[in-house]
Design an enzyme around this catalytic site. Sequence first.
Site, PDB file in Angstrom:
ATOM      1  N   ARG A 221      22.017 -28.640  20.858  1.00 41.79           N
ATOM      2  CA  ARG A 221      22.712 -27.421  20.449  1.00 41.79           C
ATOM      3  C   ARG A 221      24.034 -27.337  21.171  1.00 41.79           C
ATOM      4  O   ARG A 221      24.070 -27.481  22.397  1.00 41.79           O
ATOM      5  CB  ARG A 221      21.871 -26.191  20.759  1.00 41.79           C
ATOM      6  CG  ARG A 221      20.565 -26.239  19.997  1.00 41.79           C
ATOM      7  CD  ARG A 221      19.796 -24.972  20.077  1.00 41.79           C
ATOM      8  NE  ARG A 221      18.487 -25.197  19.474  1.00 41.79           N
ATOM      9  CZ  ARG A 221      17.577 -24.265  19.300  1.00 41.79           C
ATOM     10  NH1 ARG A 221      17.821 -23.036  19.679  1.00 41.79           N
ATOM     11  NH2 ARG A 221      16.425 -24.564  18.736  1.00 41.79           N
ATOM     12  N   GLU A 223      25.833 -25.366  22.689  1.00 41.30           N
ATOM     13  CA  GLU A 223      25.784 -24.041  23.317  1.00 41.30           C
ATOM     14  C   GLU A 223      27.106 -23.737  23.995  1.00 41.30           C
ATOM     15  O   GLU A 223      27.538 -24.465  24.879  1.00 41.30           O
ATOM     16  CB  GLU A 223      24.678 -24.005  24.398  1.00 41.30           C
ATOM     17  CG  GLU A 223      23.272 -24.158  23.889  1.00 41.30           C
ATOM     18  CD  GLU A 223      22.723 -22.871  23.291  1.00 41.30           C
ATOM     19  OE1 GLU A 223      23.450 -21.861  23.287  1.00 41.30           O
ATOM     20  OE2 GLU A 223      21.576 -22.900  22.810  1.00 41.30           O
ATOM     21  N   ARG A 229      19.808 -21.408  31.969  1.00 42.52           N
ATOM     22  CA  ARG A 229      18.649 -21.769  31.152  1.00 42.52           C
ATOM     23  C   ARG A 229      19.013 -22.389  29.812  1.00 42.52           C
ATOM     24  O   ARG A 229      18.150 -22.559  28.957  1.00 42.52           O
ATOM     25  CB  ARG A 229      17.718 -20.570  31.000  1.00 42.52           C
ATOM     26  CG  ARG A 229      18.356 -19.395  30.390  1.00 42.52           C
ATOM     27  CD  ARG A 229      17.535 -18.123  30.577  1.00 42.52           C
ATOM     28  NE  ARG A 229      18.012 -17.155  29.630  1.00 42.52           N
ATOM     29  CZ  ARG A 229      19.232 -16.593  29.662  1.00 42.52           C
ATOM     30  NH1 ARG A 229      20.095 -16.900  30.620  1.00 42.52           N
ATOM     31  NH2 ARG A 229      19.597 -15.735  28.746  1.00 42.52           N
ATOM     32  N   HIS A 230      20.290 -22.719  29.624  1.00 40.57           N
ATOM     33  CA  HIS A 230      20.706 -23.382  28.386  1.00 40.57           C
ATOM     34  C   HIS A 230      21.335 -24.732  28.683  1.00 40.57           C
ATOM     35  O   HIS A 230      22.163 -24.851  29.581  1.00 40.57           O
ATOM     36  CB  HIS A 230      21.763 -22.547  27.655  1.00 40.57           C
ATOM     37  CG  HIS A 230      21.221 -21.310  27.033  1.00 40.57           C
ATOM     38  ND1 HIS A 230      21.224 -20.109  27.666  1.00 40.57           N
ATOM     39  CD2 HIS A 230      20.635 -21.113  25.821  1.00 40.57           C
ATOM     40  CE1 HIS A 230      20.668 -19.196  26.875  1.00 40.57           C
ATOM     41  NE2 HIS A 230      20.291 -19.781  25.755  1.00 40.57           N
ATOM     42  N   GLU A 362      12.834 -16.686  28.251  1.00 35.74           N
ATOM     43  CA  GLU A 362      12.129 -16.962  26.992  1.00 35.74           C
ATOM     44  C   GLU A 362      11.686 -18.421  27.003  1.00 35.74           C
ATOM     45  O   GLU A 362      12.500 -19.319  27.087  1.00 35.74           O
ATOM     46  CB  GLU A 362      13.088 -16.717  25.817  1.00 35.74           C
ATOM     47  CG  GLU A 362      12.471 -17.039  24.468  1.00 35.74           C
ATOM     48  CD  GLU A 362      13.527 -17.370  23.424  1.00 35.74           C
ATOM     49  OE1 GLU A 362      14.435 -16.560  23.189  1.00 35.74           O
ATOM     50  OE2 GLU A 362      13.424 -18.466  22.842  1.00 35.74           O
ATOM     51  N   SER A 365       9.569 -19.552  21.066  1.00 34.59           N
ATOM     52  CA  SER A 365       9.555 -18.573  19.993  1.00 34.59           C
ATOM     53  C   SER A 365       8.938 -19.210  18.763  1.00 34.59           C
ATOM     54  O   SER A 365       8.909 -20.436  18.622  1.00 34.59           O
ATOM     55  CB  SER A 365      10.943 -17.986  19.729  1.00 34.59           C
ATOM     56  OG  SER A 365      11.790 -18.982  19.292  1.00 34.59           O
ATOM     57  N   ARG A 413      12.232 -25.158  30.454  1.00 35.41           N
ATOM     58  CA  ARG A 413      11.964 -23.775  30.879  1.00 35.41           C
ATOM     59  C   ARG A 413      10.524 -23.630  31.344  1.00 35.41           C
ATOM     60  O   ARG A 413      10.238 -22.884  32.278  1.00 35.41           O
ATOM     61  CB  ARG A 413      12.269 -22.807  29.738  1.00 35.41           C
ATOM     62  CG  ARG A 413      13.760 -22.788  29.424  1.00 35.41           C
ATOM     63  CD  ARG A 413      14.084 -21.634  28.527  1.00 35.41           C
ATOM     64  NE  ARG A 413      15.458 -21.710  28.057  1.00 35.41           N
ATOM     65  CZ  ARG A 413      15.962 -20.887  27.155  1.00 35.41           C
ATOM     66  NH1 ARG A 413      15.200 -19.941  26.616  1.00 35.41           N
ATOM     67  NH2 ARG A 413      17.216 -21.007  26.775  1.00 35.41           N
TER      68      ARG A 413
END
Length: 439
Positions: A221, A223, A229-230, A362, A365, A413
Amino acid sequence: MKTDKMGEWRRTHYSSDVGPELDGKEVTVFGWVQEIRDLGGIRFLILQDKNGKVQITIHRDKADSKVLKKAESLQRQYSIGIKGVVRKMGKAPGGAEIIPNEMRIFGVAKQPLPLDITGRTRADIDVRLDARVLDLRREENQAIFRVQHAALEAARSFLSKQGFMEVFTPRIIVSATEGGSALFPVAYFKREAFLAQSPQLYKEQLILDFEKVFEIGPFFRAEESHTRRHLSEFISLDIEEAFATAEDVMKVLEELIHNVCKDVTGNCGRELKLLKHKIEVPKTPFKRFTYDEVLEELEEEKIHIPWGEDIPTPAFRLLGKLHPYYYFLTDWPTKAKAFYIKPRDDNPEISEGFDLMWRWVELSSGGTRIHSKDLLVKRLSEQGLSPESFKHHLQAFDYGMPPHAGWGLGLARLVMALTGIRNIRDVVLFPRDRFRLTP
Ligand code: AMO
């Protein structure tokens, strides 16, 4: 400096095998010189291998002259081999030391080293990442990746026992699946292609044939956000299950987390001790909070979030303080979720999507998916995506698509939760973010 050949030498023992019970036995050990301590008449070497450390003791007056000469030329992080005799020694790590008869030096290390891997002098994360292979020689860092290995083993074994089959889907794709973060373009011969953001479309298609699938692999990604956390490249553990709802796959997820925590606690005692971290094995079922409940809770703390908006990081940090454990957030507004998440039948404004949280992070999901082709086309359009560019995916919905559900869990994570490490860059071997493409 001239180095030695390994020749016929082979390791007979790892550092962890050398204990008082081997007193008097000859061993061959290999590893890296972690420390050199000189006490005049005696020189101590601490040799590190993948399992730990062992002390090598050289007595100046008794040692073989060749061993003495080599020992004197050693520097930190040289890779060496030692043939010697084990001697019981209460004060040494593991309760024994090795008195060397022969030494071979295989690889030298440039001095001064860019890092002090004993950790006594703390280095900035960028200095450490620039010399990552050396940084990874720190026992604490190795412990993180052993925890990751144990977690993966536990997850794979749990999912296999639950009847999920491991699959591999393409990394080179033609359409976006996850909004919010951009795609990395790939020059694919003369066509436009991208690196996959998730296995979403393929895992949904595969339940048509295999019903229960899982995949563990890297996704990409672009980002923009530079957070703890990314990353631009991350490993995701994904499942998808046919004839299932969000609640069914949430049960799989909480059981998986429970099993992973239990196995890591049981198998990684030494690692967790090195990391000074204790895992609380969470009881199932995990607590479930709805989006509305959380909004109310935040309102009480004077944080107002307009209904339908995503929850911003500072609000999550607060939620993490209120709920310092694993919990689910359910009943998200449909408009805050991806196009493939199913709106509820009784209230289409609310979705059957969920997140699994660990404190404020998170972890995962997922949700029940839309399995009606017409509704999926409608949702694509509502989110500004062109159904035409999803035609190959939509075709799968012509072959008897059943109700289905799944989730994606970020491995790094999860490892942060298992080790107590706060920056994602520390739990990834070679992290990639906006500013880092090397090493
Ligand atoms: P989502 O986009 O929430 O959902 O991603 C799932 C999980 O992957 C991890 N993750 C990341 N980890 C590190 N760096 C990143 N940039 C990053 N982005 C995501 C998180 C996150 O919870 N297809 C859906 C899943 C599903 O519905 O099955 C998806 O990708 O831990």
